[in-house]
Design a protein around this motif. Structure first.
Motif, PDB file in Angstrom:
ATOM      1  N   UNK A  78       0.839  -1.204   0.000  1.00  0.00           N
ATOM      2  CA  UNK A  78       0.000   0.000   0.000  1.00  0.00           C
ATOM      3  C   UNK A  78       0.871   1.249   0.000  1.00  0.00           C
ATOM      4  N   UNK A  79       1.962   1.233   0.769  1.00  0.00           N
ATOM      5  CA  UNK A  79       2.877   2.382   0.768  1.00  0.00           C
ATOM      6  C   UNK A  79       3.386   2.656  -0.648  1.00  0.00           C
ATOM      7  N   UNK A  80       3.837   1.595  -1.313  1.00  0.00           N
ATOM      8  CA  UNK A  80       4.373   1.777  -2.661  1.00  0.00           C
ATOM      9  C   UNK A  80       3.300   2.299  -3.624  1.00  0.00           C
ATOM     10  N   UNK A  81       2.088   1.795  -3.504  1.00  0.00           N
ATOM     11  CA  UNK A  81       1.036   2.221  -4.434  1.00  0.00           C
ATOM     12  C   UNK A  81       0.646   3.674  -4.208  1.00  0.00           C
ATOM     13  N   UNK A  82       0.544   4.078  -2.943  1.00  0.00           N
ATOM     14  CA  UNK A  82       0.186   5.474  -2.693  1.00  0.00           C
ATOM     15  C   UNK A  82       1.311   6.421  -3.097  1.00  0.00           C
ATOM     16  N   UNK A  83       2.556   5.977  -2.972  1.00  0.00           N
ATOM     17  CA  UNK A  83       3.683   6.851  -3.335  1.00  0.00           C
ATOM     18  C   UNK A  83       3.899   6.913  -4.844  1.00  0.00           C
ATOM     19  N   UNK A  84       3.760   5.779  -5.529  1.00  0.00           N
ATOM     20  CA  UNK A  84       4.185   5.689  -6.926  1.00  0.00           C
ATOM     21  C   UNK A  84       3.065   5.884  -7.958  1.00  0.00           C
ATOM     22  N   UNK A  85       1.828   5.894  -7.511  1.00  0.00           N
ATOM     23  CA  UNK A  85       0.738   5.890  -8.493  1.00  0.00           C
ATOM     24  C   UNK A  85       0.299   7.294  -8.899  1.00  0.00           C
ATOM     25  N   UNK A  86       1.275   8.147  -9.127  1.00  0.00           N
ATOM     26  CA  UNK A  86       1.074   9.428  -9.793  1.00  0.00           C
ATOM     27  C   UNK A  86       2.408   9.788 -10.425  1.00  0.00           C
ATOM     28  N   UNK A  87       2.375  10.553 -11.479  1.00  0.00           N
ATOM     29  CA  UNK A  87       3.634  10.883 -12.146  1.00  0.00           C
ATOM     30  C   UNK A  87       4.494  11.768 -11.252  1.00  0.00           C
ATOM     31  N   UNK A  88       3.854  12.730 -10.567  1.00  0.00           N
ATOM     32  CA  UNK A  88       4.586  13.641  -9.691  1.00  0.00           C
ATOM     33  C   UNK A  88       4.581  13.076  -8.271  1.00  0.00           C
ATOM     34  N   UNK A  89       5.445  12.082  -8.056  1.00  0.00           N
ATOM     35  CA  UNK A  89       5.444  11.392  -6.774  1.00  0.00           C
ATOM     36  C   UNK A  89       6.136  12.240  -5.709  1.00  0.00           C
ATOM     37  N   UNK A  90       5.819  11.925  -4.450  1.00  0.00           N
ATOM     38  CA  UNK A  90       6.500  12.557  -3.334  1.00  0.00           C
ATOM     39  C   UNK A  90       5.968  13.954  -3.022  1.00  0.00           C
ATOM     40  N   UNK A  91       6.691  14.638  -2.157  1.00  0.00           N
ATOM     41  CA  UNK A  91       6.269  15.953  -1.691  1.00  0.00           C
ATOM     42  C   UNK A  91       5.571  15.843  -0.353  1.00  0.00           C
TER      43      UNK A  91
END
Length: 393
Positions: A78-91
């Motif tokens: 779930x951590x990986x999906x919430x972090x990586x499932x947008x082009x502008x990751x992070x912030x």
């Protein structure tokens, strides 16, 4: 979209609801996250991006659309999906939301397995978590009095703020000499105390070098967040101008942000915030990375009982640890841990938090009372210098 269901899998642990709950607690707003599974179990998390609760709540609502129906036990995925499932990751807005969700999922799993969260992290390595206390004093006399109170109550590490910290107009250069005088007086009165100062990223490298030169060697044990952290090279330059240890990291929103400060030996204490850096999943990675460089954690903990409980479990489970921040000392009365809203919480005993052994985080929340509070519109101070220009809060 959530991953396809596994045929024959018990779906009791699947996520049924995710809700962001902004609340007014004491003198500030807190943003809690409530996750409920199909079988009615509830886990709690907290976001650390103070004054931007609406922005984080919106992200949590976005994440909820694809997290509903997922297995709450698959925390790393779930951590990986919430972090990586947008082009502008992070912030910081995204990772503050991820942090709250990750903490709530650990609370859920601990309750489901009937174990405290620290058992999920490898078990506790200490029975109590030492803390450092803080205060904002108007002058040297008050600083000496507050420190006397704290030392008598058991604290061996105390943090102060610069002269004029709470003024709407802040002159960094003018604050240096009186701040140096107070620190020097404190060191003279308390030779064995670990003494630090939170500079709140308000200064330039030149100003910090001047502050250090105004004090005898050994006056201060750590400078916390002396300058802003966007440019590690600036910290490298400052490192050459003073030998005082740095405590940096409460602004970090990922292991990648922490990386240059660890690898280049730019911090001696890691001030990571579990409610901003990515929850337990990311914090434990940063802690392990710090261990390889002999850097101890000194976690940021300025929020409420959920943040405190999560920070205590993390602090208990790592080998490289110094002190956890507490805002519950006898010289601060902020109301962030209101027992009417949080009837069961990790209790400060003297200057330490005993590590809880209750399932999950070990807290209970009066939901009706929490929902009855009304968060207020909050904006962090917009500080000015004497010439009218904007400076850092």
């Amino acid at each position: 979209m959530p991953p396809p269901p596994v045929t024959g899998r018990d779906c009791a642990a699947d996520i049924a609801r995710i809700e962001a709950l902004p609340a007014r607690v004491g003198g500030r707003n807190q943003l809690l996250v409530r996750i409920e599974t199909v079988d009615g179990l509830v886990g709690w998390g907290e976001s650390g991006l103070s004054s931007r609760e609406d922005a984080v709540s919106a992200v949590i609502a976005d994440f909820a659309r694809f997290l509903r129906g997922q297995d709450s036990r698959r925390i790393g995925r779930i951590w990986q999906e919430t972090y990586r499932s947008q082009y502008f990751e992070g912030g910081r807005v995204l990772t503050a939301a991820i942090s709250a969700i990750d903490i709530a999922l650990h609370d859920l799993l601990g309750k489901r397995l009937d174990v405290p969260v620290h058992q999920l992290l490898g078990g506790k390595q200490r029975d109590v978590v030492p803390t450092f206390a803080s205060y904002l004093a108007a002058d040297t006399e008050q600083a000496l009095a507050d420190t006397t109170t704290l030392v008598a109550a058991g604290w061996d590490c105390v943090r102060i703020y610069p002269e004029g910290f709470d003024s709407e107009i802040f002159d960094p250069r003018a604050s240096l000499a009186p701040t140096a005088r107070t620190l020097t007086a404190l060191r003279g009165a308390f030779p064995n105390l670990c003494l630090g100062i939170d500079l709140h990223s308000r200064y330039s490298p030149a100003e910090i070098a001047s502050l250090a030169s105004m004090m005898p060697p050994g006056t201060v044990d750590f400078l916390e967040e002396p300058i802003r952290s966007e440019n590690p090279d600036a910290y490298a330059a400052l490192r050459k101008l003073t030998t005082i240890p740095f405590a940096i990291g409460e602004e970090f929103a990922s292991k990648w942000q922490a990386q240059p400060f660890i690898e280049r030996h730019l911090t001696q204490y890691m001030r990571l915030d579990i409610c901003n850096i990515g929850g337990f999943t990311e914090a434990m990675k940063v802690a392990a990375w710090c261990e390889t460089h002999y850097v101890d954690l000194m976690p940021h903990n300025p929020l409420g009982p959920v943040c405190t409980a999560a920070s205590v479990h993390m602090s208990a489970a790592v080998p490289n640890f110094s002190w956890l921040e507490t805002r519950q000392s006898p010289v601060e009365h902020l109301g962030f841990h209101d027992k009417r809203l949080f009837p069961k919480q990790v209790e400060l005993q003297g200057a330490v938090y005993p590590v809880p052994d209750s399932p999950g985080l070990g807290i209970e929340i009066d939901e009706a009372a929490l929902r009855a509070t009304r968060p207020l519109p909050v904006e962090c101070p917009h500080l000015r210098r004497p010439d009218g220009s904007v400076t850092n809060w």
